[in-house]
Design a protein around this motif. Structure first.
Motif, PDB file in Angstrom:
ATOM      1  N   ARG A  56      -8.127  14.092 -36.105  1.00  0.00           N
ATOM      2  CA  ARG A  56      -8.635  15.391 -35.649  1.00  0.00           C
ATOM      3  C   ARG A  56      -9.213  15.217 -34.244  1.00  0.00           C
ATOM      4  O   ARG A  56     -10.044  14.349 -34.011  1.00  0.00           O
ATOM      5  CB  ARG A  56      -9.718  15.906 -36.592  1.00  0.00           C
ATOM      6  CG  ARG A  56     -10.222  17.299 -36.238  1.00  0.00           C
ATOM      7  CD  ARG A  56     -11.165  17.807 -37.302  1.00  0.00           C
ATOM      8  NE  ARG A  56     -11.637  19.161 -37.007  1.00  0.00           N
ATOM      9  CZ  ARG A  56     -12.434  19.856 -37.787  1.00  0.00           C
ATOM     10  NH1 ARG A  56     -12.862  19.333 -38.934  1.00  0.00           N
ATOM     11  NH2 ARG A  56     -12.808  21.065 -37.454  1.00  0.00           N
ATOM     12  N   THR A  57      -8.771  16.059 -33.325  1.00  0.00           N
ATOM     13  CA  THR A  57      -9.153  15.916 -31.929  1.00  0.00           C
ATOM     14  C   THR A  57     -10.652  16.121 -31.725  1.00  0.00           C
ATOM     15  O   THR A  57     -11.244  17.067 -32.237  1.00  0.00           O
ATOM     16  CB  THR A  57      -8.383  16.921 -31.055  1.00  0.00           C
ATOM     17  OG1 THR A  57      -6.978  16.762 -31.289  1.00  0.00           O
ATOM     18  CG2 THR A  57      -8.675  16.693 -29.582  1.00  0.00           C
ATOM     19  N   ASN A  58     -11.249  15.202 -30.977  1.00  0.00           N
ATOM     20  CA  ASN A  58     -12.642  15.337 -30.558  1.00  0.00           C
ATOM     21  C   ASN A  58     -12.629  15.865 -29.120  1.00  0.00           C
ATOM     22  O   ASN A  58     -12.191  15.180 -28.197  1.00  0.00           O
ATOM     23  CB  ASN A  58     -13.346  13.976 -30.625  1.00  0.00           C
ATOM     24  CG  ASN A  58     -14.824  14.068 -30.301  1.00  0.00           C
ATOM     25  OD1 ASN A  58     -15.243  14.917 -29.524  1.00  0.00           O
ATOM     26  ND2 ASN A  58     -15.621  13.187 -30.887  1.00  0.00           N
ATOM     27  N   ASN A  59     -13.119  17.095 -28.924  1.00  0.00           N
ATOM     28  CA  ASN A  59     -13.023  17.757 -27.626  1.00  0.00           C
ATOM     29  C   ASN A  59     -14.289  17.627 -26.785  1.00  0.00           C
ATOM     30  O   ASN A  59     -14.532  18.467 -25.910  1.00  0.00           O
ATOM     31  CB  ASN A  59     -12.707  19.247 -27.839  1.00  0.00           C
ATOM     32  CG  ASN A  59     -11.356  19.464 -28.475  1.00  0.00           C
ATOM     33  OD1 ASN A  59     -10.358  18.899 -28.040  1.00  0.00           O
ATOM     34  ND2 ASN A  59     -11.315  20.268 -29.521  1.00  0.00           N
ATOM     35  N   THR A  60     -15.077  16.591 -27.016  1.00  0.00           N
ATOM     36  CA  THR A  60     -16.338  16.457 -26.293  1.00  0.00           C
ATOM     37  C   THR A  60     -16.132  16.418 -24.784  1.00  0.00           C
ATOM     38  O   THR A  60     -16.815  17.120 -24.023  1.00  0.00           O
ATOM     39  CB  THR A  60     -17.085  15.198 -26.747  1.00  0.00           C
ATOM     40  OG1 THR A  60     -17.359  15.285 -28.145  1.00  0.00           O
ATOM     41  CG2 THR A  60     -18.398  15.038 -25.993  1.00  0.00           C
ATOM     42  N   HIS A  61     -15.198  15.591 -24.322  1.00  0.00           N
ATOM     43  CA  HIS A  61     -14.981  15.447 -22.882  1.00  0.00           C
ATOM     44  C   HIS A  61     -14.581  16.778 -22.248  1.00  0.00           C
ATOM     45  O   HIS A  61     -15.145  17.185 -21.218  1.00  0.00           O
ATOM     46  CB  HIS A  61     -13.903  14.398 -22.614  1.00  0.00           C
ATOM     47  CG  HIS A  61     -14.352  13.001 -22.882  1.00  0.00           C
ATOM     48  ND1 HIS A  61     -15.598  12.538 -22.523  1.00  0.00           N
ATOM     49  CD2 HIS A  61     -13.717  11.947 -23.467  1.00  0.00           C
ATOM     50  CE1 HIS A  61     -15.716  11.273 -22.881  1.00  0.00           C
ATOM     51  NE2 HIS A  61     -14.592  10.890 -23.454  1.00  0.00           N
TER      52      HIS A  61
END
Length: 226
Positions: A56-61
């Protein structure tokens, strides 16, 4: 009296029509443009590792970059409107603060992109239940390596970092780092069309080697996640 012929009935099960999924549109780029070649492969990497059976993509950046960008635009717009509607002497201090804040937010966005996000193209997580809840994190970075000789071609380098932990990241279970580069000509034909099958096969092999080769930090103290 002649007997009537009874038509033979088939007992074979009726075949269901095969469901054929529409293939993805072919990706075609300019072979002479290394930026286009890299971006095409980066997009394919993100598509593969964000599949439901992967991570699952982590979109923090991206969220941080977008947040800083939106904030700088709002500050710049608000400062401009205030300076336009207010007399110069009355608005001088507020406008000065707004301009300084705008440049500060823009500088923070640039610094975050360069120093923190860097060459990262994907960060993904997934949770598994094996007697306890474990979290797997994968971080992928990429870069283009120039051709080492005039007769060779540039290559696409993928750097993978894997981390498995539990108890909210407090207990490190396994980790591994892996990097590999392949020439762009291995994935693009003479017309610039991406061979998605060959590239996905390479990604699958890398993912398997990365996860299966992960070791406990006790047994591999020099393996430090990037």
């Amino acid at each position: 009296m002649p007997r009537k012929k009874v038509a033979a009935t088939s007992t074979a099960p009726e075949q269901q029509p095969e469901v054929v999924q529409d293939p993805l549109d072919p990706v075609k780029v300019n072979n002479a443009n290394l930026v286009e070649l890299k971006l095409a492969l980066d997009d394919s990497v993100r598509r593969y590792f964000s599949r439901p059976d992967q991570f699952r993509t982590n979109n923090t950046h991206s969220n941080v970059r977008i947040g800083l960008g939106v904030a700088s635009v709002l500050v710049g717009t608000g400062t401009g409107l205030y300076g336009w509607k207010t007399e110069f002497e009355a608005s001088k201090m507020i406008v000065t603060i707004g301009v300084l804040l705008y440049f500060l937010l823009t500088a923070l966005q640039t610094a975050y992109t360069y120093f923190i996000e860097g060459k990262t193209i994907f960060v993904g997580k997934r949770k598994t239940l094996v007697n306890r809840i474990e979290t797997e994190t994968i971080t992928l970075s990429s870069e283009t390596k120039p051709a080492p000789t005039p007769t060779s071609s540039p290559s696409y380098s993928l750097i993978l970092a894997y981390l498995r932990s539990s108890h909210g990241g407090k207990t490190l279970i396994k980790r591994n780092n892996l990097s590999q580069a392949k020439d762009y000509v291995n994935f693009f034909d003479s017309e610039g069309t991406l061979d998605e099958g060959a590239f996905i096969a390479w990604l699958r092999d890398l993912s398997t080697s990365l996860i299966d080769g992960a070791t406990s930090p006790i047994n591999d103290p020099d393996s430090v996640p990037r």
